[in-house]
Design a protein around this motif. Structure first.
Motif, PDB file in Angstrom:
ATOM      1  N   ALA A  24       0.807  -1.227   0.000  1.00 25.14           N
ATOM      2  CA  ALA A  24       0.000   0.000   0.000  1.00 25.14           C
ATOM      3  C   ALA A  24       0.841   1.278   0.000  1.00 25.14           C
ATOM      4  O   ALA A  24       0.386   2.321  -0.457  1.00 25.14           O
ATOM      5  N   LEU A  25       2.056   1.202   0.475  1.00 23.11           N
ATOM      6  CA  LEU A  25       2.932   2.374   0.524  1.00 23.11           C
ATOM      7  C   LEU A  25       3.162   2.984  -0.857  1.00 23.11           C
ATOM      8  O   LEU A  25       3.433   4.176  -0.986  1.00 23.11           O
ATOM      9  N   LYS A  26       3.002   2.187  -1.902  1.00 24.34           N
ATOM     10  CA  LYS A  26       3.271   2.686  -3.254  1.00 24.34           C
ATOM     11  C   LYS A  26       2.389   3.871  -3.626  1.00 24.34           C
ATOM     12  O   LYS A  26       2.755   4.676  -4.472  1.00 24.34           O
ATOM     13  N   THR A  27       1.230   4.013  -2.975  1.00 26.18           N
ATOM     14  CA  THR A  27       0.342   5.127  -3.310  1.00 26.18           C
ATOM     15  C   THR A  27       0.955   6.476  -2.953  1.00 26.18           C
ATOM     16  O   THR A  27       0.506   7.495  -3.460  1.00 26.18           O
ATOM     17  N   GLN A  28       1.968   6.489  -2.111  1.00 28.50           N
ATOM     18  CA  GLN A  28       2.687   7.731  -1.820  1.00 28.50           C
ATOM     19  C   GLN A  28       3.592   8.139  -2.985  1.00 28.50           C
ATOM     20  O   GLN A  28       3.977   9.284  -3.097  1.00 28.50           O
ATOM     21  N   PRO A  80      -1.831   1.689 -10.056  1.00 24.03           N
ATOM     22  CA  PRO A  80      -2.080   0.580  -9.128  1.00 24.03           C
ATOM     23  C   PRO A  80      -1.187  -0.635  -9.377  1.00 24.03           C
ATOM     24  O   PRO A  80      -0.931  -1.404  -8.452  1.00 24.03           O
ATOM     25  N   SER A  81      -0.692  -0.798 -10.605  1.00 25.90           N
ATOM     26  CA  SER A  81       0.171  -1.941 -10.933  1.00 25.90           C
ATOM     27  C   SER A  81       1.626  -1.483 -10.964  1.00 25.90           C
ATOM     28  O   SER A  81       2.266  -1.467 -12.012  1.00 25.90           O
ATOM     29  N   ALA A  82       2.117  -1.102  -9.789  1.00 29.70           N
ATOM     30  CA  ALA A  82       3.477  -0.572  -9.694  1.00 29.70           C
ATOM     31  C   ALA A  82       4.239  -1.257  -8.560  1.00 29.70           C
ATOM     32  O   ALA A  82       3.651  -1.760  -7.611  1.00 29.70           O
ATOM     33  N   PHE A  83       5.541  -1.251  -8.718  1.00 31.57           N
ATOM     34  CA  PHE A  83       6.462  -1.648  -7.653  1.00 31.57           C
ATOM     35  C   PHE A  83       7.198  -0.406  -7.175  1.00 31.57           C
ATOM     36  O   PHE A  83       7.522   0.464  -7.987  1.00 31.57           O
ATOM     37  N   VAL A  84       7.519  -0.382  -5.895  1.00 38.58           N
ATOM     38  CA  VAL A  84       8.476   0.589  -5.376  1.00 38.58           C
ATOM     39  C   VAL A  84       9.802  -0.146  -5.247  1.00 38.58           C
ATOM     40  O   VAL A  84       9.878  -1.192  -4.592  1.00 38.58           O
ATOM     41  N   LEU A  85      10.816   0.368  -5.901  1.00 37.53           N
ATOM     42  CA  LEU A  85      12.173  -0.176  -5.781  1.00 37.53           C
ATOM     43  C   LEU A  85      12.754   0.368  -4.488  1.00 37.53           C
ATOM     44  O   LEU A  85      12.832   1.582  -4.297  1.00 37.53           O
ATOM     45  N   ARG A  86      13.158  -0.525  -3.592  1.00 31.07           N
ATOM     46  CA  ARG A  86      13.645  -0.122  -2.270  1.00 31.07           C
ATOM     47  C   ARG A  86      15.010  -0.738  -1.986  1.00 31.07           C
ATOM     48  O   ARG A  86      15.328  -1.822  -2.443  1.00 31.07           O
ATOM     49  N   SER A  87      15.773  -0.012  -1.203  1.00 31.42           N
ATOM     50  CA  SER A  87      17.032  -0.513  -0.636  1.00 31.42           C
ATOM     51  C   SER A  87      18.005  -1.038  -1.684  1.00 31.42           C
ATOM     52  O   SER A  87      18.720  -2.016  -1.443  1.00 31.42           O
ATOM     53  N   PHE A  88      18.074  -0.380  -2.836  1.00 31.52           N
ATOM     54  CA  PHE A  88      19.033  -0.797  -3.859  1.00 31.52           C
ATOM     55  C   PHE A  88      20.440  -0.504  -3.352  1.00 31.52           C
ATOM     56  O   PHE A  88      20.728   0.587  -2.881  1.00 31.52           O
ATOM     57  N   ASN A  98       9.365  12.410 -11.498  1.00 31.93           N
ATOM     58  CA  ASN A  98       7.950  12.721 -11.729  1.00 31.93           C
ATOM     59  C   ASN A  98       7.546  14.035 -11.072  1.00 31.93           C
ATOM     60  O   ASN A  98       6.373  14.378 -11.034  1.00 31.93           O
ATOM     61  N   GLY A  99       8.516  14.775 -10.517  1.00 34.55           N
ATOM     62  CA  GLY A  99       8.246  16.085  -9.929  1.00 34.55           C
ATOM     63  C   GLY A  99       7.824  16.047  -8.474  1.00 34.55           C
ATOM     64  O   GLY A  99       7.670  17.090  -7.850  1.00 34.55           O
ATOM     65  N   ARG A 100       7.663  14.868  -7.914  1.00 33.17           N
ATOM     66  CA  ARG A 100       7.249  14.759  -6.515  1.00 33.17           C
ATOM     67  C   ARG A 100       8.466  14.616  -5.613  1.00 33.17           C
ATOM     68  O   ARG A 100       9.480  14.050  -6.000  1.00 33.17           O
ATOM     69  N   ILE A 101       8.330  15.117  -4.410  1.00 36.49           N
ATOM     70  CA  ILE A 101       9.355  14.971  -3.372  1.00 36.49           C
ATOM     71  C   ILE A 101       8.645  14.451  -2.125  1.00 36.49           C
ATOM     72  O   ILE A 101       7.614  14.981  -1.718  1.00 36.49           O
ATOM     73  N   LEU A 102       9.195  13.403  -1.554  1.00 39.95           N
ATOM     74  CA  LEU A 102       8.659  12.835  -0.316  1.00 39.95           C
ATOM     75  C   LEU A 102       9.700  12.946   0.782  1.00 39.95           C
ATOM     76  O   LEU A 102      10.903  12.830   0.523  1.00 39.95           O
ATOM     77  N   GLN A 103       9.248  13.111   1.998  1.00 37.12           N
ATOM     78  CA  GLN A 103      10.151  13.074   3.140  1.00 37.12           C
ATOM     79  C   GLN A 103      10.353  11.615   3.502  1.00 37.12           C
ATOM     80  O   GLN A 103       9.419  10.942   3.932  1.00 37.12           O
ATOM     81  N   GLY A 104      11.558  11.104   3.266  1.00 37.16           N
ATOM     82  CA  GLY A 104      11.871   9.727   3.580  1.00 37.16           C
ATOM     83  C   GLY A 104      12.498   9.603   4.948  1.00 37.16           C
ATOM     84  O   GLY A 104      12.788  10.613   5.605  1.00 37.16           O
ATOM     85  N   PRO A 105      12.758   8.373   5.400  1.00 39.37           N
ATOM     86  CA  PRO A 105      13.350   8.161   6.718  1.00 39.37           C
ATOM     87  C   PRO A 105      14.774   8.712   6.822  1.00 39.37           C
ATOM     88  O   PRO A 105      15.262   8.968   7.916  1.00 39.37           O
ATOM     89  N   LYS A 106      15.412   8.942   5.666  1.00 45.64           N
ATOM     90  CA  LYS A 106      16.789   9.441   5.684  1.00 45.64           C
ATOM     91  C   LYS A 106      16.907  10.776   4.961  1.00 45.64           C
ATOM     92  O   LYS A 106      17.963  11.137   4.470  1.00 45.64           O
ATOM     93  N   GLY A 107      15.786  11.528   4.881  1.00 45.67           N
ATOM     94  CA  GLY A 107      15.796  12.854   4.275  1.00 45.67           C
ATOM     95  C   GLY A 107      14.867  12.941   3.075  1.00 45.67           C
ATOM     96  O   GLY A 107      14.233  11.961   2.687  1.00 45.67           O
ATOM     97  N   PRO A 108      14.783  14.166   2.471  1.00 46.70           N
ATOM     98  CA  PRO A 108      13.897  14.349   1.316  1.00 46.70           C
ATOM     99  C   PRO A 108      14.345  13.495   0.130  1.00 46.70           C
ATOM    100  O   PRO A 108      15.540  13.364  -0.137  1.00 46.70           O
ATOM    101  N   GLN A 109      13.357  12.946  -0.566  1.00 46.41           N
ATOM    102  CA  GLN A 109      13.638  12.063  -1.691  1.00 46.41           C
ATOM    103  C   GLN A 109      12.943  12.569  -2.947  1.00 46.41           C
ATOM    104  O   GLN A 109      11.764  12.925  -2.911  1.00 46.41           O
ATOM    105  N   ILE A 123      11.281  11.566  -6.370  1.00 49.42           N
ATOM    106  CA  ILE A 123      10.590  10.375  -6.841  1.00 49.42           C
ATOM    107  C   ILE A 123      10.845  10.216  -8.337  1.00 49.42           C
ATOM    108  O   ILE A 123      10.637  11.149  -9.107  1.00 49.42           O
ATOM    109  N   LEU A 124      11.334   9.034  -8.707  1.00 47.09           N
ATOM    110  CA  LEU A 124      11.629   8.720 -10.094  1.00 47.09           C
ATOM    111  C   LEU A 124      10.783   7.524 -10.524  1.00 47.09           C
ATOM    112  O   LEU A 124      10.435   6.683  -9.690  1.00 47.09           O
ATOM    113  N   MET A 125      10.457   7.462 -11.799  1.00 46.61           N
ATOM    114  CA  MET A 125       9.642   6.362 -12.297  1.00 46.61           C
ATOM    115  C   MET A 125      10.179   5.819 -13.602  1.00 46.61           C
ATOM    116  O   MET A 125      10.861   6.515 -14.340  1.00 46.61           O
TER     117      MET A 125
END
Length: 155
Positions: A64-68, A73-81, A137-148, A150-152
């Motif tokens: 569900a976190l992908k909605t951020q 709806p048919s997406a993956f979030v690439l994490r911890s690369f 994609n022009g979005r910026i999210l506050q992540g656990p380790k600072g502002p991120q 968002i790329l797609m």
């Protein structure tokens, strides 16, 4: 180079995976992600091997976190690369990311997009992601380790 879903038979390889404190400023560990994958079927831990050596790791999260990150709806979030610290600057990260779209098409044919958040201070990682086709994609999210940023990447 081969991308493989985590199995317990890879435990020793993961145990010997090296991440420096500098690398951990921006990413999670394989061990933490594998623990999440063990209890969360939408969190897939992926190992990247060059010959018989584990050189990179990442997770694909379809929870569900992908909605951020995306409205797709048919997406993956690439994490911890990450790349094992002993194998940095050898092109393994770039090769792994270039293999990622075909891997997703083959293993997860319903997925249409991969998104990720890259720390704004991690300019080398951002350049790498853009080099292999990810687009801001022009979005910026506050992540656990600072502002991120968002790329797609469309699949």
């Amino acid at each position: 180079m081969k991308l493989k879903g985590y199995r317990s038979t890879y435990h020793e390889d993961v145990r010997h995976y090296v991440q420096t404190e500098e690398l951990l400023r921006y990413t999670g560990t394989p061990q933490d992600n594998i623990a999440i994958s063990a209890t969360t079927p939408t969190h897939h831990s992926i190992l990247v091997y060059e010959k018989n050596q584990l050189v990179c790791f990442f997770a694909l999260d379809e929870g569900a976190l992908k909605t951020q990150y995306t409205s797709e709806p048919s997406a993956f979030v690439l994490r911890s690369f990450s790349t094992d610290a002993r194998y940095l600057r050898r092109g393994y990260g770039k090769q792994a990311l270039m293999l990622l779209p075909d891997f997703v098409r083959n293993q997860f044919p319903d997925i249409k997009e991969i998104v990720l958040g890259v720390n704004q201070n991690n300019l080398p990682a951002q350049a790498l992601y853009e080099k292999v086709g990810f687009v801001a994609n022009g979005r910026i999210l506050q992540g656990p380790k600072g502002p991120q940023n968002i790329l797609m990447l469309s699949i």
